[in-house]
Design an enzyme around this catalytic site. Structure first.
Site, PDB file in Angstrom:
ATOM      1  N   ASP A  51       0.818  -1.213   0.000  1.00  0.00           N
ATOM      2  CA  ASP A  51       0.000   0.000   0.000  1.00  0.00           C
ATOM      3  C   ASP A  51       0.857   1.271   0.000  1.00  0.00           C
ATOM      4  O   ASP A  51       0.512   2.265   0.633  1.00  0.00           O
ATOM      5  CB  ASP A  51      -0.970   0.016   1.204  1.00  0.00           C
ATOM      6  CG  ASP A  51      -1.778  -1.266   1.279  1.00  0.00           C
ATOM      7  OD1 ASP A  51      -2.287  -1.687   0.233  1.00  0.00           O
ATOM      8  OD2 ASP A  51      -1.869  -1.848   2.371  1.00  0.00           O
ATOM      9  N   HIS A  85      -5.437  -1.459  -6.367  1.00  0.00           N
ATOM     10  CA  HIS A  85      -5.226  -0.024  -6.390  1.00  0.00           C
ATOM     11  C   HIS A  85      -6.271   0.640  -7.263  1.00  0.00           C
ATOM     12  O   HIS A  85      -6.847   0.031  -8.152  1.00  0.00           O
ATOM     13  CB  HIS A  85      -3.796   0.353  -6.802  1.00  0.00           C
ATOM     14  CG  HIS A  85      -3.274  -0.427  -7.930  1.00  0.00           C
ATOM     15  ND1 HIS A  85      -2.244  -1.336  -7.812  1.00  0.00           N
ATOM     16  CD2 HIS A  85      -3.667  -0.451  -9.205  1.00  0.00           C
ATOM     17  CE1 HIS A  85      -2.035  -1.894  -8.966  1.00  0.00           C
ATOM     18  NE2 HIS A  85      -2.870  -1.377  -9.838  1.00  0.00           N
TER      19      HIS A  85
END
Ligand code: IMP
Length: 489
Positions: A51, A85
């Site tokens: 992330d 994402h």
């Protein structure tokens, strides 16, 4: 042990040495002519625990490299539907999982490589969403899947769910069947894309289903009844006939986009002036099963070393001109049960979590915030083989709070100890910190030029780059797409 970075602190903060971070790099590392290094090639990986915002960096690099060569390949080498994402395309937000984020760039061809594990139904659903946004049919997307990539099917998702109920192995996973699919390779019974494309695919996949039905039965459960997640909505695995029937449409799609990648890549890798390569990693080195902490590790190879195997020995990481790990500049974030000695307490952690929106993208789970940890991130930089750093969130800094960086660990006797990927061992360590001068992050938000960075931010970047042994390549200074600083000339 005294602070091993005391001399570096002295050089940067007392002598004023910046090691060139106030200037663009003298030579363009992407254009390198060094022997054995291929120009116009770059790999982007996660340098911490995932992330880190790799997709945005790949997006920026696509824009840069598409101008230099006639062709651009974005190649993903690891992971599967466990990644996630969000990409904004024509003001539409698209959630990508298996498709590399750079593949949406109009000049790029996206390749899902041999090192990946592919869920065919989810890939078709994801491709249909992207195709709708681009107003084309899914098979018209500039997307190819290596016929050697391994399949991660509903059987694997069901087995992972069963393991979770059994309280072994499945806990902490994303539920996308990633580990069982990679385990199939080591157990010598993987099913690959080419098995699904073969004429006798029903037989091959039927045998696979029977194996997983037996494994799950051995755990006291029934495969038919197990509910598995899917992009189109959770459903029960069902009978063998139902399992095979769900694969029919995705199979037809894969037939249209399948590629024997090795000869295709070999021809283009040999033409650096005509074709640029961006290698897009998923997950991060801190989630590598060899270098991360159980149970919060995945099963693929997220290091740059993974590219060699995925490309069947064609591309050694050392040949890639730039191998950049993406890191948050002033802190790290982590989800899961791992506990590092650098865990940051509130109220600063809470402040950072709010300002940097450190909540899980799909789960909204608050992420743990950690101090910037040199022993751990230095280990990750080394084992991943990174040459450069992309530092994100340079705007998360407060003038009233120094940036606390962990310089070393000691054990209970005060002896210096290295990072080791073992939770029990890490629990026994004490972290030692150095406070570095901070800057006003809000004031630099949106900065696009090196000259817009305050000296303390440049000093900090110099300190981190020297301490980790990798050169800065880019930094982000805010959430907007163009809030980006590059050291590329
Ligand atoms: P798996 O990849 O589904 O086997 O999950 C194993 C571990 O890796 C879990 O702790 C996940 O939360 C973590 N993980 C997998 N993919 C990502 C990612 O893209 N970002 C952050 N964590 C991830």
């Amino acid at each position: 042990m005294s602070d091993p970075f005391a001399a570096l602190y002295h050089a940067i903060y007392e002598q004023g040495e910046l090691f060139g971070v106030d200037q663009p790099l003298k030579a363009d590392p992407l254009r390198t002519s060094a022997q054995g290094v291929r120009a116009n090639s770059i790999a982007i990986g996660g340098g911490a625990f995932g992330d880190e915002g790799k997709g945005r960096i790949v997006d920026a690099l696509c824009g840069l490299l598409a101008k230099r060569t006639a062709q651009l390949i974005v190649y993903r080498w690891n992971g599967g539907a466990n990644a996630g994402h969000t990409v904004v395309l024509d003001e539409q937000r698209l959630a990508l999982h298996q498709i590399p984020s750079g593949a949406l760039h109009k000049a790029a061809l996206g390749i899902l490589g041999k090192g990946m594990v592919i869920h065919p139904e989810d890939l078709l659903a994801e491709s249909a969403q992207v195709a709708q946004a681009l107003r084309c049919a899914p098979h018209e997307l500039a997307l190819r899947v290596d016929t050697s990539a391994v399949l991660a099917l509903d059987t694997h998702r069901a087995f992972e769910a069963a393991l979770k109920t059994w309280e072994s192995g499945g806990s902490g996973a994303t539920g996308r069947g990633i580990a069982p699919a990679y385990a199939d390779v080591l157990l010598r019974h993987p099913v690959r894309v080419r098995d699904l494309l073969a004429d006798d695919w029903r037989e091959r996949l039927g045998k696979h289903y029977a194996l997983y039905a037996a494994l799950i039965c051995g755990l006291g459960m029934h495969i038919e009844a197990i509910s598995v997640p899917a992009l189109s909505g959770a459903h029960a695995v069902g009978s063998q006939a139902e399992f095979l029937s769900r694969l029919e449409q995705p199979r037809a799609f894969l037939q249209q986009i399948a590629l024997d990648a090795y000869p295709y890549l070999a021809a283009r890798w040999a033409q650096p002036e005509q074709c640029a390569f961006i290698f897009e990693g998923a997950q991060a080195v801190g989630l590598d099963p060899r270098f991360g902490v159980y149970p919060d590790v995945t099963a693929s190879d997220p290091t740059f070393g993974g590219i060699l195997g995925a490309s069947e020995g064609l591309i050694a990481p050392e040949q890639i001109a730039v191998r950049a790990n993406v890191l948050k500049a002033t802190y790290s974030s982590s989800v899961g049960t791992r506990r590092l000695p650098t865990h940051m307490p509130d109220p600063l952690a809470a402040r950072i979590r709010e300002d940097a929106h450190e909540y899980g993208a799909t789960t909204r789970r608050p992420r743990d915030i950690l101090y910037f940890d040199l022993p751990c991130l230095g280990y990750f930089t080394r084992v991943s083989g990174a040459t450069h750093l992309v530092l994100t969130h340079l705007d998360i800094a407060y003038p009233d709070v120094p940036i606390r960086v962990c310089t070393h660990y000691t054990d209970s006797s005060g002896a210096p100890m290295p990072y080791r990927p073992d939770q029990h061992y890490l629990n026994s360590l004490t972290a030692h910190f150095r406070d570095l001068p901070s800057w006003n992050g809000a004031a630099l938000r949106g900065a696009k030029q090196l000259a817009d960075l305050p000296r303390t931010a440049l000093q900090y970047v110099a300190f981190i780059a020297q301490a980790l042994g990798a050169a800065p390549l880019m930094a982000t200074t805010g959430a907007q797409r163009d809030a980006l600083i590059s050291w590329l000339p």
